[in-house]
Design an enzyme around this catalytic site. Structure first.
Site, PDB file in Angstrom:
ATOM      1  N   GLU A  90     -20.151  -1.059   5.862  1.00  0.00           N
ATOM      2  CA  GLU A  90     -19.498  -0.530   4.662  1.00  0.00           C
ATOM      3  C   GLU A  90     -18.033  -0.310   5.004  1.00  0.00           C
ATOM      4  O   GLU A  90     -17.680   0.663   5.662  1.00  0.00           O
ATOM      5  CB  GLU A  90     -20.164   0.778   4.225  1.00  0.00           C
ATOM      6  CG  GLU A  90     -21.608   0.632   3.790  1.00  0.00           C
ATOM      7  CD  GLU A  90     -21.776  -0.187   2.526  1.00  0.00           C
ATOM      8  OE1 GLU A  90     -20.782  -0.355   1.785  1.00  0.00           O
ATOM      9  OE2 GLU A  90     -22.890  -0.672   2.270  1.00  0.00           O
TER      10      GLU A  90
ATOM     11  N   CYS B 237     -12.785   4.823   0.096  1.00  0.00           N
ATOM     12  CA  CYS B 237     -12.854   3.367   0.225  1.00  0.00           C
ATOM     13  C   CYS B 237     -12.915   2.668  -1.122  1.00  0.00           C
ATOM     14  O   CYS B 237     -12.532   1.493  -1.237  1.00  0.00           O
ATOM     15  CB  CYS B 237     -14.044   2.973   1.088  1.00  0.00           C
ATOM     16  SG  CYS B 237     -15.612   3.627   0.485  1.00  0.00           S
TER      17      CYS B 237
ATOM     18  N   GLY C 248     -16.795   2.486   7.940  1.00  0.00           N
ATOM     19  CA  GLY C 248     -15.484   2.655   8.562  1.00  0.00           C
ATOM     20  C   GLY C 248     -14.566   1.502   8.219  1.00  0.00           C
ATOM     21  O   GLY C 248     -14.656   0.906   7.147  1.00  0.00           O
ATOM     22  N   GLY C 249     -13.683   1.180   9.163  1.00  0.00           N
ATOM     23  CA  GLY C 249     -12.686   0.143   8.931  1.00  0.00           C
ATOM     24  C   GLY C 249     -13.066  -1.190   9.540  1.00  0.00           C
ATOM     25  O   GLY C 249     -13.946  -1.289  10.398  1.00  0.00           O
ATOM     26  N   ALA C 250     -12.364  -2.242   9.107  1.00  0.00           N
ATOM     27  CA  ALA C 250     -12.685  -3.599   9.546  1.00  0.00           C
ATOM     28  C   ALA C 250     -12.467  -3.777  11.047  1.00  0.00           C
ATOM     29  O   ALA C 250     -13.218  -4.507  11.701  1.00  0.00           O
ATOM     30  CB  ALA C 250     -11.842  -4.604   8.765  1.00  0.00           C
ATOM     31  N   ARG C 251     -11.478  -3.105  11.602  1.00  0.00           N
ATOM     32  CA  ARG C 251     -11.190  -3.274  13.026  1.00  0.00           C
ATOM     33  C   ARG C 251     -12.375  -2.820  13.882  1.00  0.00           C
ATOM     34  O   ARG C 251     -12.823  -3.536  14.779  1.00  0.00           O
ATOM     35  CB  ARG C 251      -9.918  -2.494  13.413  1.00  0.00           C
ATOM     36  CG  ARG C 251      -9.599  -2.606  14.885  1.00  0.00           C
ATOM     37  CD  ARG C 251      -8.189  -2.184  15.230  1.00  0.00           C
ATOM     38  NE  ARG C 251      -7.700  -1.026  14.509  1.00  0.00           N
ATOM     39  CZ  ARG C 251      -6.629  -0.326  14.911  1.00  0.00           C
ATOM     40  NH1 ARG C 251      -5.988  -0.679  16.007  1.00  0.00           N
ATOM     41  NH2 ARG C 251      -6.211   0.701  14.217  1.00  0.00           N
ATOM     42  N   VAL C 252     -12.907  -1.658  13.597  1.00  0.00           N
ATOM     43  CA  VAL C 252     -14.063  -1.178  14.341  1.00  0.00           C
ATOM     44  C   VAL C 252     -15.319  -1.946  13.914  1.00  0.00           C
ATOM     45  O   VAL C 252     -16.232  -2.145  14.713  1.00  0.00           O
ATOM     46  CB  VAL C 252     -14.255   0.336  14.147  1.00  0.00           C
ATOM     47  CG1 VAL C 252     -15.449   0.837  14.942  1.00  0.00           C
ATOM     48  CG2 VAL C 252     -13.000   1.074  14.590  1.00  0.00           C
TER      49      VAL C 252
END
Length: 542
Positions: free
Chosen positions: A274, A309, A252-256
């Site tokens: 990842e 990604c 997923g994304g860096a925030r989560v």
């Protein structure tokens, strides 16, 4: 990846927020995981209309912390029984997944079309075929992967032997994402099963058709005592993250990703993250222009319409070459998607209206909107944006500051190609970086000086298809890797084992440490051959 979907933030594609294109919703919610609070304000202009009513029956069925704890307890019981560690169990589960993919191919393609309007061939190549290949490789190599690896020992342990034994970590959690919802759910699960773990899969609620299909099919084909699927969004993912796992694998994304790491830290749980980033493409002027343009189009618009990604995020080339490159890209785009790409059936759609509006906002920024040289059309009702190329947008614009994750492609120009290295290295390390050049010196410099999760020279995204290469990020693009044997390793512990007999006992290691013993011990440590022989003679006498 610019994905915030793993059930930790409300998004208009999630099952919590609901469906629709209304502009009437505005609310604030605080998420609390392991005593850390995360707030999210959701503006009415960006999110979908929600249905706020919930029946008592639905409330009772909520997957909460207590139910998550029971689930983990059941899976730990199955793991402790030893069933998942056997070669036979692992093979049977991998064979069942392979059979599932063969028998349910049509349903998988239909689910991917519902979630993302993925063209049938793209769905087959990028999701079904790659998942099947991972399964086949694991089935072929599993016995070899499981086999203990003999290693050399040192004189200090003579006589002895040693080996490395791969053992499963235990009960693991896989949190998947929405852009390749079938592949990115099952690929790590295949690695977890091959390594002998019990596993929980949390698919993305933003791809609800695929999530539902996975939940139904894995109950039918897999051993439910050791392999489970938990569907849901914020509440369900939060409940899962409260538990103690032996490994968490998150895409997923860096925030989560920050939230996952915070939750994992409470239990010192290892994680594989990842994530993503802004994947650059550096284009030299000495390339085969037609081939280069086709491969860039394949790595951008023919790859889930830019929602990947490892997809091309931006291009850097020289000022003198930019016009030729834009012309070639325009020609290939028309060849692939027709004169009106908005009518093409060979591109996925934007996943939901939130991400559509996010992309429109990037495109409509004051200092960006006049930089469009190709495309720019959009249709909110169809969640489509035409393949769009922009030339020399400001480096401080939003489109150059955050991962685009969509069909927009900025081209940045420099005076000479070497200047591009500074531009790339000013940004956080990406999941992938690409170079098109026939200059061997430039190739070497690119590999040596650009840090990224992976690199491809004279192509895009194909490094993903090489099972002998690790796939993973570095820095802000992630940690850990998988694919092929690396997937097995990601869910295994390499246990060091030393074997000795009762023969060859030496008094040297035991007190009292006489001058003679000290000399022998120093000889062993320093590698003094003559004194090592004397020490060995002393061992044999004893």
């Amino acid at each position: 990846m610019i994905i915030v979907s793993a059930g930790l933030f409300k998004d208009c594609g999630s099952s919590i927020v609901g469906a629709g294109l209304g502009d009437t919703l505005a609310y604030h919610h605080t998420y609390k995981i392991n005593q850390v609070s995360f707030s999210s304000s959701i503006p009415s202009s960006s999110y979908c209309r929600a249905t706020l009513s919930i029946t008592m029956e639905e409330a009772k069925q909520t997957f909460d912390v207590d139910k998550a704890a029971v689930l983990v307890k059941e899976l730990r019981k199955a793991f402790t029984s030893g069933k998942t560690k056997s070669y036979e169990w692992r093979m049977s589960q991998l064979e069942s997944i392979s059979k599932m993919i063969d028998e349910k191919e049509k349903e998988i393609i239909e689910a991917l079309h519902k979630d993302l309007s993925k063209p049938e061939l793209e769905a087959f190549v990028s999701e079904i075929s790659m998942t099947k290949s991972s399964c086949k490789l694991a089935l072929k190599e599993l016995k070899h992967w499981m086999m203990p690896k003999k290693v050399e020992t040192s004189m200090a342990t003579y006589p002895s032997s040693a080996e490395i034994v791969s053992e499963p970590l235990g009960v693991v959690l896989v949190i998947s994402t929405w852009n390749f919802p079938f592949l990115l759910s099952l690929d790590p699960v295949i690695g977890a099963i091959a390594a002998g773990n019990a596993v929980v899969l949390k698919p993305s609620e933003i791809a609800p058709a695929t999530s539902s299909l996975l939940s139904r099919l894995l109950v039918e084909y897999a051993d439910e005592s050791a392999i489970r699927v938990v569907e849901g969004a914020v509440v369900e993912t939060s409940a899962l993250l409260e538990q103690k796992w032996d490994k968490i694998f998150f895409t997923g994304g860096a925030r989560v990703g920050h939230i996952v790491m915070t939750a994992a830290a409470k239990h010192l749980t290892p994680v594989t993250l990842e994530l993503g980033g802004k994947c650059p493409v550096l284009v030299d002027s000495n390339v085969d222009l037609q081939v280069t343009a086709r491969r860039i189009v394949a790595g951008k618009w023919a790859c889930n319409n830019g929602q990947a990604c490892i997809g091309v995020d931006y291009i850097i080339t020289t000022k003198d070459f930019a016009t030729k490159l834009i012309g070639a890209l325009r020609s290939v785009l028309e060849e692939c998607f027709g004169k009106d790409p908005m009518e093409s059936k060979d591109r996925s759609r934007i996943v939901n209206s939130f991400h559509f509006m996010r992309l429109v906002n990037l495109l409509d920024e004051d200092k960006v909107s006049d930089k469009i040289v190709v495309g720019g059309q959009r249709d909110r009702s169809q969640l489509q944006i035409a393949p769009t190329i922009l030339l020399d947008v400001p480096e401080d614009s939003l489109i150059m500051q955050e991962e685009i994750f969509g069909p927009l492609l900025p081209i940045m120009t420099v005076e000479k190609l070497e200047d591009a290295f500074d531009m790339i290295n000013r940004k956080p390390k990406a999941l992938a970086a690409y170079l098109f050049s026939d200059d061997e010196q430039i190739k070497r410099k690119f590999v040596q000086n650009v840090s990224a999760g992976g690199i491809a020279i004279n192509d895009t995204i194909l490094q993903l298809a090489v099972p002998t290469l690790p796939f993973g990020g570095v820095g802000e693009s992630g940690m850990g890797s998988y694919h092929g044997k690396f997937s097995f390793d990601a869910f295994s512990h390499n246990k060091a084992v030393l074997y000795r007999s009762f023969a060859g006992e030496s008094p040297t290691r035991y007190p009292p440490y006489t001058p003679g013993k000290q000399k022998q011990m120093k000889a062993l440590i320093s590698g003094d051959v003559f004194n090592i022989m004397l020490a060995l003679l002393g061992w044999f006498k004893n």
